[in-house]
Design a protein around this motif. Structure first.
Motif, PDB file in Angstrom:
ATOM      1  N   PHE A 104       0.677  -1.361   0.220  1.00 44.40           N
ATOM      2  CA  PHE A 104      -0.051   0.137   0.365  1.00 44.40           C
ATOM      3  C   PHE A 104       0.746   1.350   0.095  1.00 44.40           C
ATOM      4  N   THR A 105       2.394   1.246   0.561  1.00 45.41           N
ATOM      5  CA  THR A 105       2.681   2.789   0.528  1.00 45.41           C
ATOM      6  C   THR A 105       3.197   2.423  -0.643  1.00 45.41           C
ATOM      7  N   ASP A 106       3.677   1.281  -2.011  1.00 49.46           N
ATOM      8  CA  ASP A 106       3.865   1.422  -2.890  1.00 49.46           C
ATOM      9  C   ASP A 106       2.819   1.910  -3.795  1.00 49.46           C
ATOM     10  N   ARG A 107       1.267   2.048  -3.053  1.00 52.12           N
ATOM     11  CA  ARG A 107       0.379   2.099  -4.122  1.00 52.12           C
ATOM     12  C   ARG A 107       0.440   4.118  -3.635  1.00 52.12           C
ATOM     13  N   ARG A 108       0.975   4.365  -2.861  1.00 49.81           N
ATOM     14  CA  ARG A 108       0.965   6.169  -2.297  1.00 49.81           C
ATOM     15  C   ARG A 108       1.952   6.891  -3.556  1.00 49.81           C
ATOM     16  N   VAL A 109       3.225   6.586  -3.261  1.00 53.28           N
ATOM     17  CA  VAL A 109       4.335   6.492  -3.947  1.00 53.28           C
ATOM     18  C   VAL A 109       4.192   6.443  -5.280  1.00 53.28           C
ATOM     19  N   ASP A 110       3.251   6.044  -6.097  1.00 55.75           N
ATOM     20  CA  ASP A 110       2.990   5.417  -7.025  1.00 55.75           C
ATOM     21  C   ASP A 110       1.965   6.883  -7.573  1.00 55.75           C
ATOM     22  N   GLU A 111       0.880   7.384  -6.800  1.00 59.02           N
ATOM     23  CA  GLU A 111      -0.364   8.433  -6.886  1.00 59.02           C
ATOM     24  C   GLU A 111       0.359   9.512  -6.388  1.00 59.02           C
ATOM     25  N   ALA A 120      -1.376  18.418 -10.461  1.00 58.16           N
ATOM     26  CA  ALA A 120      -2.355  18.286  -9.538  1.00 58.16           C
ATOM     27  C   ALA A 120      -2.184  18.820  -7.855  1.00 58.16           C
ATOM     28  N   ALA A 121      -2.266  19.003  -7.549  1.00 56.89           N
ATOM     29  CA  ALA A 121      -2.137  19.265  -5.863  1.00 56.89           C
ATOM     30  C   ALA A 121      -1.977  17.737  -5.039  1.00 56.89           C
ATOM     31  N   ILE A 122      -0.945  18.216  -4.305  1.00 54.16           N
ATOM     32  CA  ILE A 122      -1.287  16.845  -3.442  1.00 54.16           C
ATOM     33  C   ILE A 122      -2.178  17.305  -2.734  1.00 54.16           C
ATOM     34  N   THR A 123      -2.794  16.393  -1.652  1.00 51.45           N
ATOM     35  CA  THR A 123      -4.059  16.883  -0.621  1.00 51.45           C
ATOM     36  C   THR A 123      -3.072  16.908   0.896  1.00 51.45           C
ATOM     37  N   GLN A 124      -3.340  17.165   1.688  1.00 53.76           N
ATOM     38  CA  GLN A 124      -3.141  16.468   3.363  1.00 53.76           C
ATOM     39  C   GLN A 124      -3.591  14.931   3.471  1.00 53.76           C
ATOM     40  N   ARG A 125      -4.628  14.908   3.068  1.00 49.39           N
ATOM     41  CA  ARG A 125      -5.023  13.471   2.927  1.00 49.39           C
ATOM     42  C   ARG A 125      -4.326  12.384   2.829  1.00 49.39           C
ATOM     43  N   VAL A 126      -3.334  12.818   1.186  1.00 51.25           N
ATOM     44  CA  VAL A 126      -2.582  11.800   1.268  1.00 51.25           C
ATOM     45  C   VAL A 126      -1.859  11.454   1.959  1.00 51.25           C
ATOM     46  N   GLN A 127      -0.947  12.314   1.930  1.00 51.03           N
ATOM     47  CA  GLN A 127      -0.161  12.671   2.122  1.00 51.03           C
ATOM     48  C   GLN A 127       0.336  11.995   3.838  1.00 51.03           C
ATOM     49  N   ASN A 128      -1.066  12.354   4.891  1.00 46.49           N
ATOM     50  CA  ASN A 128      -1.198  11.703   6.282  1.00 46.49           C
ATOM     51  C   ASN A 128      -0.975   9.906   5.476  1.00 46.49           C
ATOM     52  N   ARG A 129      -2.352   9.706   4.668  1.00 47.84           N
ATOM     53  CA  ARG A 129      -2.222   8.288   4.601  1.00 47.84           C
ATOM     54  C   ARG A 129      -1.021   7.249   4.295  1.00 47.84           C
ATOM     55  N   TYR A 130      -0.055   7.669   3.904  1.00 50.33           N
ATOM     56  CA  TYR A 130       1.480   7.644   3.429  1.00 50.33           C
ATOM     57  C   TYR A 130       2.071   7.721   3.848  1.00 50.33           C
ATOM     58  N   GLN A 131       2.151   8.162   5.211  1.00 54.60           N
ATOM     59  CA  GLN A 131       2.926   8.569   6.695  1.00 54.60           C
ATOM     60  C   GLN A 131       2.322   7.568   7.512  1.00 54.60           C
ATOM     61  N   ASN A 132       1.071   7.400   7.394  1.00 51.45           N
ATOM     62  CA  ASN A 132       0.553   6.335   8.816  1.00 51.45           C
ATOM     63  C   ASN A 132       1.089   5.034   8.333  1.00 51.45           C
ATOM     64  N   GLN A 133       0.983   4.735   7.149  1.00 51.96           N
ATOM     65  CA  GLN A 133       1.154   3.657   6.139  1.00 51.96           C
ATOM     66  C   GLN A 133       2.536   2.989   7.043  1.00 51.96           C
ATOM     67  N   VAL A 134       3.347   3.859   6.636  1.00 47.70           N
ATOM     68  CA  VAL A 134       5.133   4.005   6.232  1.00 47.70           C
ATOM     69  C   VAL A 134       5.041   3.538   8.145  1.00 47.70           C
TER      70      VAL A 134
END
Length: 204
Positions: A104-111, A120-134
Motif C-alpha cells: 500500500f505504501t508503494d501505491r501511495r508513492v505511485d499516486e 495536481a495538488a497533493i492533499t494533506q489526506r494523501v500525505q497523511n495516509r502515506y505517513q501513517n502506512q509507513v
C-alpha cells in the motif's frame, strides 16, 4: 531534539505493542457494534463497501482494475482506500499484514508520483495516509518474532529507501504548489528511515 523525542516515543510505544503481541497468542478479534437502539451507524463506509460489492459482482476483473488504477480525486478512489482498510482489518497473520501495508505504501508513492507529474495538488489526506502506512509498517516489523525483526526491518528499509529515491527524481519538476508538501514528504521519509535504522540497531 523534538524529532528525536518523537522518534524515541514512537519506538518505545511500538516496541511495547510488539512485546504484548509476542507474549500472547494473536487471535482474530470480533468487534461488536456499539450502535445504540434507534441509531443508524455511519453510512459512508457501508455505502462505499456496497459500491465495491456491486463492482466486484457485476464488473469482475475490469471493475477491480478500475478501482486499483484510480487516483486521488477520482470517483473510485474512496473505494480503493476503504478496500485497503477492510483487507488489512481482516488479516490474522502479522507477516501478511506487513507485506500488504508495504504494498500500500508503494501505491501511495505511485499516486504521489502521478500528482507530481500532472502538477495536481497533493492533499494533506494523501500525505497523511502515506505517513501513517509507513509508520504502521514499522510497528508491524517490530512486532515480528525476535528472530525475524531485523530481517523485516531491513526489508522495509530497502522498500522505503527505493520510494525515497523514486520521489527524489521529481525534485526539479515539482510545481510550486506542491513544493512544500514534496519537501515535507522527503523530510518524513528521511526521519522514518532513521527510526528504522534505530530499530535495526536495537531490536529488543
Amino acid at each position: 531534539k523534538n524529532w528525536r523525542n518523537g522518534k524515541a516515543r514512537f519506538l518505545q510505544r511500538a516496541q511495547t505493542l510488539a512485546a504484548r503481541e509476542k507474549s500472547s497468542t494473536r487471535q482474530p478479534e470480533i468487534k461488536r457494534s456499539r450502535v445504540s437502539p434507534g441509531k443508524t451507524p455511519l453510512l459512508k463506509p457501508v455505502f462505499i463497501a456496497f459500491i465495491l460489492l456491486i463492482l466486484l459482482v457485476g464488473g469482475g476483473g475490469l471493475a477491480v482494475s478500475s478501482v486499483q488504477a484510480s487516483y486521488p480525486g477520482d470517483f473510485l478512489y474512496g473505494v480503493k482506500t476503504i478496500s485497503e482498510d477492510i483487507e488489512t482489518g481482516m488479516m490474522v497473520k502479522p507477516e501478511n499484514e506487513l507485506t500488504r501495508v508495504m504494498d500500500f505504501t508503494d501505491r501511495r508513492v505511485d499516486e504521489i508520483s502521478h500528482l507530481l507529474e500532472t502538477q495536481a495538488a497533493i492533499t494533506q489526506r494523501v500525505q497523511n495516509r502515506y505517513q501513517n502506512q509507513v509508520e504502521n509498517a514499522i510497528k508491524l516489523a517490530l512486532a515480528a518474532p525476535d528472530n525475524r525483526v531485523v530481517a523485516d526491518l531491513t526489508q522495509l528499509r530497502e522498500r522505503v529507501k527505493q520510494q525515497q529515491e523514486h520521489l527524489t527524481s521529481f525534485g526539479s519538476r515539482t510545481s510550486m504548489n506542491n513544493l512544500s508538501v514534496f519537501e515535507a514528504i522527503q523530510s518524513m521519509l528521511k526521519e522514518r528511515l532513521g527510526w528504522i535504522d534505530s530499530g535495526i540497531g536495537n531490536p529488543e
